[in-house]
Design an enzyme around this catalytic site. Structure first.
Site, PDB file in Angstrom:
ATOM      1  N   SER A 263       0.834  -1.195   0.000  1.00  0.00           N
ATOM      2  CA  SER A 263       0.000   0.000   0.000  1.00  0.00           C
ATOM      3  C   SER A 263       0.864   1.239   0.000  1.00  0.00           C
ATOM      4  O   SER A 263       2.059   1.201   0.292  1.00  0.00           O
ATOM      5  CB  SER A 263      -0.899   0.005   1.224  1.00  0.00           C
ATOM      6  OG  SER A 263      -0.096   0.234   2.360  1.00  0.00           O
ATOM      7  N   LYS A 264       0.201   2.341  -0.337  1.00  0.00           N
ATOM      8  CA  LYS A 264       0.872   3.625  -0.454  1.00  0.00           C
ATOM      9  C   LYS A 264       1.601   3.989   0.839  1.00  0.00           C
ATOM     10  O   LYS A 264       2.633   4.617   0.831  1.00  0.00           O
ATOM     11  CB  LYS A 264      -0.199   4.687  -0.735  1.00  0.00           C
ATOM     12  CG  LYS A 264       0.023   5.353  -2.077  1.00  0.00           C
ATOM     13  CD  LYS A 264      -0.580   6.704  -2.248  1.00  0.00           C
ATOM     14  CE  LYS A 264      -2.034   6.893  -2.101  1.00  0.00           C
ATOM     15  NZ  LYS A 264      -2.654   8.013  -2.655  1.00  0.00           N
ATOM     16  N   ARG A 265       1.001   3.591   1.953  1.00  0.00           N
ATOM     17  CA  ARG A 265       1.555   3.972   3.242  1.00  0.00           C
ATOM     18  C   ARG A 265       2.937   3.365   3.469  1.00  0.00           C
ATOM     19  O   ARG A 265       3.834   4.002   3.975  1.00  0.00           O
ATOM     20  CB  ARG A 265       0.607   3.554   4.359  1.00  0.00           C
ATOM     21  CG  ARG A 265       0.064   4.727   5.141  1.00  0.00           C
ATOM     22  CD  ARG A 265      -0.941   4.353   6.197  1.00  0.00           C
ATOM     23  NE  ARG A 265      -1.560   3.050   6.028  1.00  0.00           N
ATOM     24  CZ  ARG A 265      -1.257   2.000   6.777  1.00  0.00           C
ATOM     25  NH1 ARG A 265      -0.365   2.086   7.733  1.00  0.00           N
ATOM     26  NH2 ARG A 265      -1.886   0.854   6.584  1.00  0.00           N
ATOM     27  N   SER A 267       4.931   1.529   1.076  1.00  0.00           N
ATOM     28  CA  SER A 267       5.946   1.495   0.030  1.00  0.00           C
ATOM     29  C   SER A 267       5.503   2.346  -1.141  1.00  0.00           C
ATOM     30  O   SER A 267       4.361   2.788  -1.203  1.00  0.00           O
ATOM     31  CB  SER A 267       6.177   0.061  -0.419  1.00  0.00           C
ATOM     32  OG  SER A 267       5.053  -0.722  -0.183  1.00  0.00           O
TER      33      SER A 267
END
Ligand code: GLU
Length: 512
Positions: A263-265, A267
């Site tokens: 997820s964006k959070r 990686s």
């Protein structure tokens, strides 16, 4: 004929997972001599980002995933880019197909498979809170499903805003076959009466996806596992409209090394970020092809053509695939080493320019700090020296910045080889300088420089000579060999850097 589609909702960047979906669809289409379609699912107005569609098309193009039908970017005579659609099943942008969805939503109501729901946001919220308080899973309680014909007529006449909801059977189960997961069964009990058409006339994903997959004659739906729970709703719509559903294949999740969802959070998930760091498109494709698929051999390096040849849905795994950044770096380094120096230099130019080391001036380049004009061949020599060390194109800035600097900035300590002291190092640097000065400017080439310094090294020791020489030229403890660097820098600058190193040692000495 096989017809598959990649159906992203343009959010402003392309997620690595979406790229894998696009790639697998592309490979499946090409392998089966079918068609690959790009369809834009932009019916969520809240999530629209200006320029997102253009960006998506550009990234797909950079990655070499060409499609047969869908929106394309075309350059007009005045150089402006416009979106043009190609293919006989268009438009391929859902926001341009609203009337079609509205027609089918009404048809579903008319035939008793869907119903008008007049509940307001406030009512729905209240219902949700009550259900949460009672510890029952929040779901629409179907109150509008029970409205009488008369009540519905009256509300419609009063122009009360409505949505259209799918009538999901109260009981029973639905089964379907997934090409990757096998037979899957869902219980209707846990399925909400899904909204199909919103009060602003926009369809939800569920209605639009079914209508379009049918009208666009899609034969196989290949997409991420997160869409699996939607399938029973979609099958109900297919049934209600009397349509044959396509085949389904749901791809495994992509996971972080700690097995959490990528997820964006945690990686970088934007394909653009990887391109901007100088991961080559062919590496990225090769790497993500293996996230969930492998050909049952040890082969890891595949060209796009090889992937097309080898790819099959049967060899896709069910379990999550780990996104291993180290493997990506390893693979990219390999692809970089396999490039010709010429091509690699061309690919590296934008990175050197971006790092503000050089700027382009006509057909040559200006080193920004020193204002010298250099040519492509000079840059090629640098790239050739660093090729072995590069994991990605952006590494060149860190690895080779010293070629472009007016003055190096390093601490005197790193000039010291093993147990030497400042005066000894200084003395050796003076000897190096003295010997190099004997070489004429046009003979100042790697071989000659080596020959000259080797004699000195025999007397004083290899590390004792070559280590300080290298650090004086590069300001780094790890770099390519010094004679090569010296040739590229040229005699004048080489001597200047040795002088600067001596000065630095003098200064450090004077502090003691
Ligand atoms: N629009 C969905 C997405 O953003 C597509 C899902 C599907 O392929 O059906 O991923």
């Amino acid at each position: 004929m096989v017809r598959v589609r990649f159906a992203p909702s343009p959010t402003g960047f392309l997620h690595i997972g979406s790229l894998r979906t696009a790639l697998y669809n592309f490979l499946f289409a090409r392998k089966n001599k079918g068609k690959f379609i790009l369809r834009i699912e932009d019916t969520d107005i809240k999530r629209q980002v200006p320029g997102a569609l253009e960006n998506l098309i550009i990234v797909l193009k950079k990655m070499g995933l060409d499609y047969d039908e869908g929106p394309f970017l075309v350059k007009l005579k005045n150089k402006k880019l416009v979106i043009k659609q190609k293919g006989k099943y268009g438009p391929y942008i859902q926001s341009q197909r609203l009337k079609i969805y509205q027609k089918f939503a009404q048809k579903l109501v008319k035939n008793g498979y869907a119903y008008y729901c007049f509940c307001t946001q406030a009512e729905l919220e209240k219902m949700r809170q009550e259900q949460i308080a009672k510890k029952i899973p929040p779901m629409y309680d179907e109150r509008c499903r029970k409205l009488s014909e008369k009540e519905i007529k009256r509300k419609l006449e009063e122009k009360i805003p409505y949505v259209i909801r799918l009538k999901v059977p109260e009981e029973g189960r639905i089964k379907f076959y997934d090409l990757i997961r096998g037979e899957i069964e869902f219980d209707f009990k846990n399925i909400d009466d899904q909204v199909l058409l919103k009060s602003d006339g926009y369809p939800t994903y569920h209605l639009a996806v079914v209508v379009d997959d049918y009208l666009m004659k899609i034969t196989h739906i290949i997409r991420g596992e997160e869409w699996l729970p939607s399938v029973p709703k979609h099958l109900l719509i297919y049934q209600a409209l009397g349509w044959q559903p396509p085949k389904f294949a749901h791809l495994p999740l992509i996971l972080n090394p700690d097995r959490s969802k990528l997820s964006k959070r945690k990686s970088d998930v934007a394909v653009e970020s990887y391109l901007n760091l100088g991961y080559l498109p062919e590496t990225i494709l090769n790497f993500i092809a293996l996230l969930g698929w492998n050909p049952d051999t040890n082969q890891e390096i595949f060209s796009l053509d090889e992937l097309i040849k080898e790819f099959s849905l049967e060899k896709i795994q069910k379990s999550g695939a780990i996104f291993n950044r180290e493997k990506l770096d390893w693979m990219n380094g390999l692809y970089i080493r396999n490039k010709s120096v010429n091509e690699l230099t061309k690919l590296s130019l934008p990175f050197l320019i971006n790092a503000k080391l050089i700027e382009k001036i006509n057909r040559k380049f200006k080193i920004i700090q020193t204002k010298e004009i250099v040519d492509f061949n000079w840059l090629k020599k640098i790239v050739s020296l660093e090729q072995e060390r590069m994991k990605k194109l952006a590494d060149l800035e860190q690895l080779a910045d010293f070629f472009f600097k007016e003055k190096l900035d390093y601490s005197a300590e790193i000039l010291i080889w093993k147990k030497m002291n400042f005066p000894q190092v200084k003395n050796n640097l003076k000897l190096i300088k003295k010997n190099l000065l004997k070489i004429s400017k046009n003979k100042f080439k790697t071989k000659e420089i080596y020959k000259t310094l080797e004699k000195l090294a025999k007397e004083k020791g290899t590390g004792e000579i070559f280590w300080p020489f290298r650090v004086a030229l590069s300001g780094k403890t790890a770099s390519p060999p010094p004679a090569e660097i010296a040739e590229i820098l040229g005699k004048e600058k080489t001597i200047k850097r040795i002088d600067e190193a001596i000065k630095l040692l003098n200064y450090e000495d004077s502090k003691k």
